[in-house]
Design an enzyme around this catalytic site. Structure first.
Site, PDB file in Angstrom:
ATOM      1  N   PHE A 144      30.085  46.598  48.226  1.00  0.00           N
ATOM      2  CA  PHE A 144      31.072  46.580  47.140  1.00  0.00           C
ATOM      3  C   PHE A 144      31.463  48.020  46.859  1.00  0.00           C
ATOM      4  O   PHE A 144      30.621  48.835  46.491  1.00  0.00           O
ATOM      5  CB  PHE A 144      30.517  45.930  45.861  1.00  0.00           C
ATOM      6  N   ASP A 229      28.197  55.818  49.023  1.00  0.00           N
ATOM      7  CA  ASP A 229      28.728  55.344  47.748  1.00  0.00           C
ATOM      8  C   ASP A 229      27.540  55.149  46.802  1.00  0.00           C
ATOM      9  O   ASP A 229      26.813  54.158  46.888  1.00  0.00           O
ATOM     10  CB  ASP A 229      29.506  54.037  47.949  1.00  0.00           C
ATOM     11  N   LYS A 258      29.179  55.481  37.472  1.00  0.00           N
ATOM     12  CA  LYS A 258      28.737  54.702  36.315  1.00  0.00           C
ATOM     13  C   LYS A 258      28.011  55.482  35.201  1.00  0.00           C
ATOM     14  O   LYS A 258      28.512  55.559  34.094  1.00  0.00           O
ATOM     15  CB  LYS A 258      27.906  53.527  36.785  1.00  0.00           C
TER      16      LYS A 258
HETATM   17  N1  PLP Z   1      31.075  51.405  44.277  1.00  0.00           N
HETATM   18  C1  PLP Z   1      29.940  50.778  43.933  1.00  0.00           C
HETATM   19  C2  PLP Z   1      28.721  50.958  44.774  1.00  0.00           C
HETATM   20  C3  PLP Z   1      29.901  49.976  42.781  1.00  0.00           C
HETATM   21  O1  PLP Z   1      28.762  49.353  42.456  1.00  0.00           O
HETATM   22  C4  PLP Z   1      31.075  49.838  42.004  1.00  0.00           C
HETATM   23  C5  PLP Z   1      31.079  48.980  40.822  1.00  0.00           C
HETATM   24  O2  PLP Z   1      30.250  48.164  40.602  1.00  0.00           O
HETATM   25  C6  PLP Z   1      32.231  50.516  42.403  1.00  0.00           C
HETATM   26  C7  PLP Z   1      32.193  51.309  43.544  1.00  0.00           C
HETATM   27  C8  PLP Z   1      33.501  50.415  41.606  1.00  0.00           C
HETATM   28  O3  PLP Z   1      33.351  51.050  40.395  1.00  0.00           O
HETATM   29  P1  PLP Z   1      34.399  50.823  39.197  1.00  0.00           P
HETATM   30  O4  PLP Z   1      34.203  49.425  38.721  1.00  0.00           O
HETATM   31  O5  PLP Z   1      34.024  51.865  38.183  1.00  0.00           O
HETATM   32  O6  PLP Z   1      35.746  51.045  39.777  1.00  0.00           O
END
Ligand code: PLP
Length: 411
Positions: A144, A229, A258
């Site tokens: 994700f 990520d 986050k």
């Molecule tokens: N990357 C990862 C690993 C995530 O867990 C998330 C959100 O859960 C995102 C990207 C996307 O983040 P946002 O919801 O702040 O756009």
């Protein structure tokens, strides 16, 4: 607006059909304030927070220290754009650069923006160092990375992708932890590989040591940019500042978001000199990214989280949580397996595949009714991501609710 609490004859504050777009649930719990690991509704009914606003509120709720920093900064200056800068942004970027061998920081406002920027920087790097035709991007099953079109194209979940086709060209999903697929697929046509050290949304699995080693090696040999990520795993959540370090990954770019600004919207891409050199003025930007308020708060958050004693305590709390979750798995038939690392943990629930998702929704709702806020990961994983300041007694309290609700469930 209210639903009766069958246990304590109290009421929940629920909002039905809130004035938000239909992409969010049509019934939402109405919260009012928070303190530490607790959240409260306006009647004072309290909830133990095992979700941290989806792994965001690492330092807990009701932080006067962070609120004061934000308020002071707002009185001085709220926004300057990226045509100018502020001391707060410079200080924050300086702290972030020192999380590894990085030379610069790109600030955005959300996880998905950090991912977009990382993907674009990787394509710029490939274009400038190898020319055209090296633009492909690999991601992994269960990943994700966000909901904007680039990040979504790297997020191979049909329910998220299918309504929005056509996606961005050049993306390919490979099986997670499959070394052979890496060896077979990653060739000179790839600009980047994006990987989560531990898949927060996709089932709480982490990269195996062999897979991490293969990723490092192949990316180095072929000059493919390795993007970690760490939007969900970064900044202490798994018991290390960066999860890449225990996972054995040597990423070129790291995305963070986050917990970075204590609940305010801020994300970052950590950029090494080699890649930064290939980026030209104006090739990417964000109006709000790295504003003085969010970066001032992030500076304080980083000071707290990067303290060795703080991280040590997160590790201890993580170990304690895993013991308690294992104990539940030993006692409750439907609790099948402990997943995750540190304070990003969970239990695989033994619901049959076909209705696992909806039953997980009901399970989490039952926990909410008993005063515990938890999350789902993948289809059948109960995900727990409490504030990093959680105490063992609170872990006990939450785990008792989890055990009692799970014990009432049948396959
Ligand atoms: N990357 C990862 C690993 C995530 O867990 C998330 C959100 O859960 C995102 C990207 C996307 O983040 P946002 O919801 O702040 O756009």
């Amino acid at each position: 607006m209210y639903k009766q609490d069958y246990q304590k004859n109290k009421t929940f504050r629920l909002v039905h059909n809130p004035p938000f777009a239909n992409n969010y649930a049509r019934t939402l719990l109405l919260l009012d304030h928070g303190e530490g690991c607790w959240l409260f509704d306006a009647d004072g009914r309290r909830y133990l927070d095992f979700g941290s606003g989806i792994a965001v509120n690492a330092l807990g709720h009701g932080r006067e220290d962070l609120a004061e920093i934000a308020a002071e900064q707002m009185k001085k200056i709220i926004h300057v754009s990226n045509l100018y800068t502020t001391e707060a942004a410079i200080q924050c970027a300086g702290r972030l650069m020192h999380l590894g061998n990085f030379d610069a920081v790109y600030f955005g406002n959300s996880g998905t923006e950090a991912v977009e920027a990382a993907l674009k920087f990787a394509r710029l790097y490939a274009l400038r160092t190898r020319g055209e035709g090296h633009h492909r991007i690999a991601s992994f099953s269960g990943a994700f990375h966000g909901r904007t079109m680039g990040a979504l194209s790297a997020t191979p979940t049909p329910a998220y992708q299918d309504p929005f086709r056509p996606l961005v060209p050049g993306f390919q999903a490979l099986p997670y932890n499959d070394i052979e697929a890496l060896e077979r697929t990653l060739d000179d046509s790839f600009a980047a590989v994006i990987v989560e050290p531990l898949q927060g949304e996709g089932g709480l699995r982490s990269v195996s040591p062999g897979f991490a080693e293969a990723l490092n090696r192949i990316c180095r040999e072929k000059d493919i940019v390795l993007i970690a990520d760490e939007v969900q795993t970064g900044l202490g959540r798994t018991g290390e500042i960066l999860a890449s370090s225990w996972a054995g990954l040597n990423p070129d770019l790291v995305t963070l978001a986050k917990p970075l600004a204590g609940g305010l919207p801020l994300s970052a891409v950590l950029v090494p000199e080699r890649i930064n050199r290939q980026i030209k003025v104006g090739e990417h930007a964000s109006t709000f990214g790295g504003g003085p308020v969010t970066t001032a708060v992030a500076g304080a958050v980083l000071d707290i989280i990067c303290d060795a004693a703080f991280i040590r305590r997160v590790r201890e709390a993580g170990e304690y949580l895993h013991e308690r979750l294992q104990d539940i798995c030993d006692r409750v038939p439907l609790a099948r397996e402990v997943r995750g690392r540190g304070l990003l943990a969970g239990i695989a629930v033994g619901y049959p595949e076909k209705d696992a998702k909806s039953r997980m929704g009901n399970l989490i709702e039952k926990m909410q009714e008993r005063g515990l806020l938890a999350l789902r990961s993948g289809t059948n994983i109960l995900r727990i991501a409490p504030p990093l300041i959680i105490e063992n007694e609170q872990i006990d309290e939450g785990c008792e609710i989890i055990a009692s609700v799970l014990a009432e469930e049948t396959e």
